[in-house]
Design an enzyme around this catalytic site. Structure first.
Site, PDB file in Angstrom:
ATOM      1  N   SER A 296       0.838  -1.190   0.000  1.00 32.86           N
ATOM      2  CA  SER A 296       0.000   0.000   0.000  1.00 32.86           C
ATOM      3  C   SER A 296       0.883   1.255   0.000  1.00 32.86           C
ATOM      4  O   SER A 296       1.630   1.476  -0.947  1.00 32.86           O
ATOM      5  CB  SER A 296      -0.975  -0.030   1.168  1.00 32.86           C
ATOM      6  OG  SER A 296      -2.007   0.890   0.959  1.00 32.86           O
ATOM      7  N   ASP A 377      -9.756  -4.184  -5.321  1.00 38.64           N
ATOM      8  CA  ASP A 377      -9.213  -3.219  -4.368  1.00 38.64           C
ATOM      9  C   ASP A 377      -9.934  -1.881  -4.533  1.00 38.64           C
ATOM     10  O   ASP A 377      -9.909  -1.291  -5.610  1.00 38.64           O
ATOM     11  CB  ASP A 377      -7.710  -3.043  -4.610  1.00 38.64           C
ATOM     12  CG  ASP A 377      -6.986  -2.436  -3.425  1.00 38.64           C
ATOM     13  OD1 ASP A 377      -7.573  -1.577  -2.743  1.00 38.64           O
ATOM     14  OD2 ASP A 377      -5.820  -2.820  -3.186  1.00 38.64           O
ATOM     15  N   HIS A 406      -8.034  -4.992  -0.655  1.00 37.10           N
ATOM     16  CA  HIS A 406      -6.815  -4.423  -0.060  1.00 37.10           C
ATOM     17  C   HIS A 406      -6.323  -5.352   1.054  1.00 37.10           C
ATOM     18  O   HIS A 406      -6.209  -4.962   2.220  1.00 37.10           O
ATOM     19  CB  HIS A 406      -7.101  -3.022   0.462  1.00 37.10           C
ATOM     20  CG  HIS A 406      -5.904  -2.128   0.456  1.00 37.10           C
ATOM     21  ND1 HIS A 406      -5.221  -1.798  -0.689  1.00 37.10           N
ATOM     22  CD2 HIS A 406      -5.249  -1.495   1.453  1.00 37.10           C
ATOM     23  CE1 HIS A 406      -4.215  -1.006  -0.395  1.00 37.10           C
ATOM     24  NE2 HIS A 406      -4.203  -0.812   0.899  1.00 37.10           N
TER      25      HIS A 406
END
Length: 426
Positions: A296, A377, A406
């Site tokens: 991320s 995501d 995610h």
């Protein structure tokens, strides 16, 4: 039916929970399954895609269930329907897209006053996705000068042994080093093999949020350094980080985003390069083999570090954030933290953020890279991630786990570790 596993995810962009590690629910009472009519979840522009929607309870179709659904590009649905009755618990929905991007079908079943969501997202000519963010003409000069100025400061490394974390084969330290100006320090957890010798090193860069760190352990034959980015020790009580997350560091990604010299991420990016300087200062380091990894925000910082520092020999990134901020200004999904999803840019913002957008560091990555994400995501939209991936000139391999959002499967994490160890020669 999909099998359910306990999965760990980094939920970024959720208010108050950036970077938290949470368990993906093992199973919901109501399971909404959305299945595209192609195994690889890919199609060409203008192709019609059929999504089969099924709502299950107790492994059987739930009759007379009411659903809401939307179809279209991620974050820009072209069809939105509410309170649709599925008499038999299933239906088929159709859609297409004319341009490269991602076509999403999201369904919410409403049962007994609760909402249960399912989705599937199909890639549309994903290899043709290109960034919308401009590449500043003086980008390289700006960052070269910034790194040069930062290195005028002594590294001044400090290491404190953490005996309670050490093992029979590894020493563990809480470390810090000076960053871009006097008094600006970066902190982290360093793990070093006890056995005399020279070792490869891997830098772990963090996902978003404010929290302590325990170290990134890759085994007894690899040096690892896990850093925080906020200039605070990473061994304090959790309460201290919670107070900062809700106080002084709340909303840190937006700090000074219209000034390239004072934007929050400038010191962060420089601190990642200085972390490599720190690794090179270690007598146990082999002087050559160094990689970077993260997910991320950490996936973004992995690409940034490799784009800025030619000493990086390899990188592994999960679902990188901070990619193609300007996407929303062109009617397509942009990357976390979604600056322009619900707001227009202020003066100088778009121009400033181009110096920090991951797509422009991706253009400069020569090191071989391992990348991995899924199409569902919603924190780091796949359109934004492909806008960076598609412009990387170095050797790259993309490992897709299509239905993931995610979060990652355990097998996905194991695959990353195996790849990193192979690159370390271990």
């Amino acid at each position: 039916m999909k099998k359910s596993l306990f999965l760990f995810c980094f939920l970024l962009g959720m208010l108050g929970n950036w970077g938290s590690v949470l368990a993906q629910p093992a199973q919901k009472l109501i399971n909404v399954v959305v299945s595209p009519d192609r195994v690889d979840w890919k199609c060409k522009a203008k192709d019609e895609v059929k999504f089969t929607v099924q709502v299950f309870r107790n492994e059987n179709l739930l009759k007379d269930v009411v659903v809401d659904y939307e179809l279209g590009p991620e974050y820009f649905p072209t069809v939105v329907k509410n309170d649709v009755l599925l008499a038999e618990g299933k239906t088929t929905l159709k859609a297409s897209m004319k341009e490269p991007g991602f076509l999403r079908c999201k369904v919410i079943a409403k049962v007994d006053g609760r909402r249960y969501e399912g989705m599937a997202t199909v890639a549309v000519d994903e290899a043709k996705i290109q960034p919308t963010t401009a590449n500043p003409e003086d980008f390289d000069v700006f960052w070269m000068n910034a790194i040069e100025e930062a290195r005028k400061q002594p590294l001044d490394p400090k290491m404190t042994l953490l005996p309670e974390r050490c093992t029979s084969t590894q020493n563990v330290y809480h470390i810090s080093y000076q960053n871009e100006h006097p008094g600006s320090r970066m902190y982290g957890i360093l793990i070093v093999p006890k056995k005399s010798g020279k070792y490869p090193a891997v830098l772990q860069v963090p996902g978003a949020g404010i929290r302590p760190y325990g170290g990134f352990n890759m085994g007894e034959n690899i040096i690892t350094l896990e850093i925080g980015i906020h200039g605070i020790p990473v061994t304090m009580p959790q309460e201290a980080y919670a107070n900062l997350a809700n106080g002084a560091l709340s909303g840190y990604p937006s700090v000074n985003k219209n000034d390239r010299d004072t934007h929050y991420y400038k010191r962060v990016y420089l601190g990642c390069v200085r972390a490599v300087d720190f690794l090179y200062s270690l007598p146990e380091f082999d002087g050559s083999t160094v990689g970077v990894t993260g997910g991320s925000q950490g996936g973004a910082l992995s690409i940034v570090t490799a784009g800025l520092d030619p000493r990086i020999k390899f990188l592994a990134a999960f679902y990188p954030a901070l990619c193609d901020y300007a996407g929303y200004l062109h009617k397509r999904a942009g990357g976390w933290p979604h600056y322009y999803r619900n707001a227009q840019p202020a003066a100088n913002e778009v121009e400033t953020l181009a110096y920090f957008d991951v797509v422009n560091f991706a253009r400069r990555v020569k090191a071989p890279g391992w990348y991995s994400w899924g199409y569902n995501d919603v924190t780091c939209p796949p359109t934004s991630m492909y806008s960076a991936y598609n412009v990387i000139p170095g050797a790259k391999e993309l490992h897709l786990y299509l239905e993931t959002g995610h979060w990652t499967y355990p097998e996905q994490g194991a695959e990353r570790m195996e790849w990193l160890k192979d690159k370390c020669g271990k």
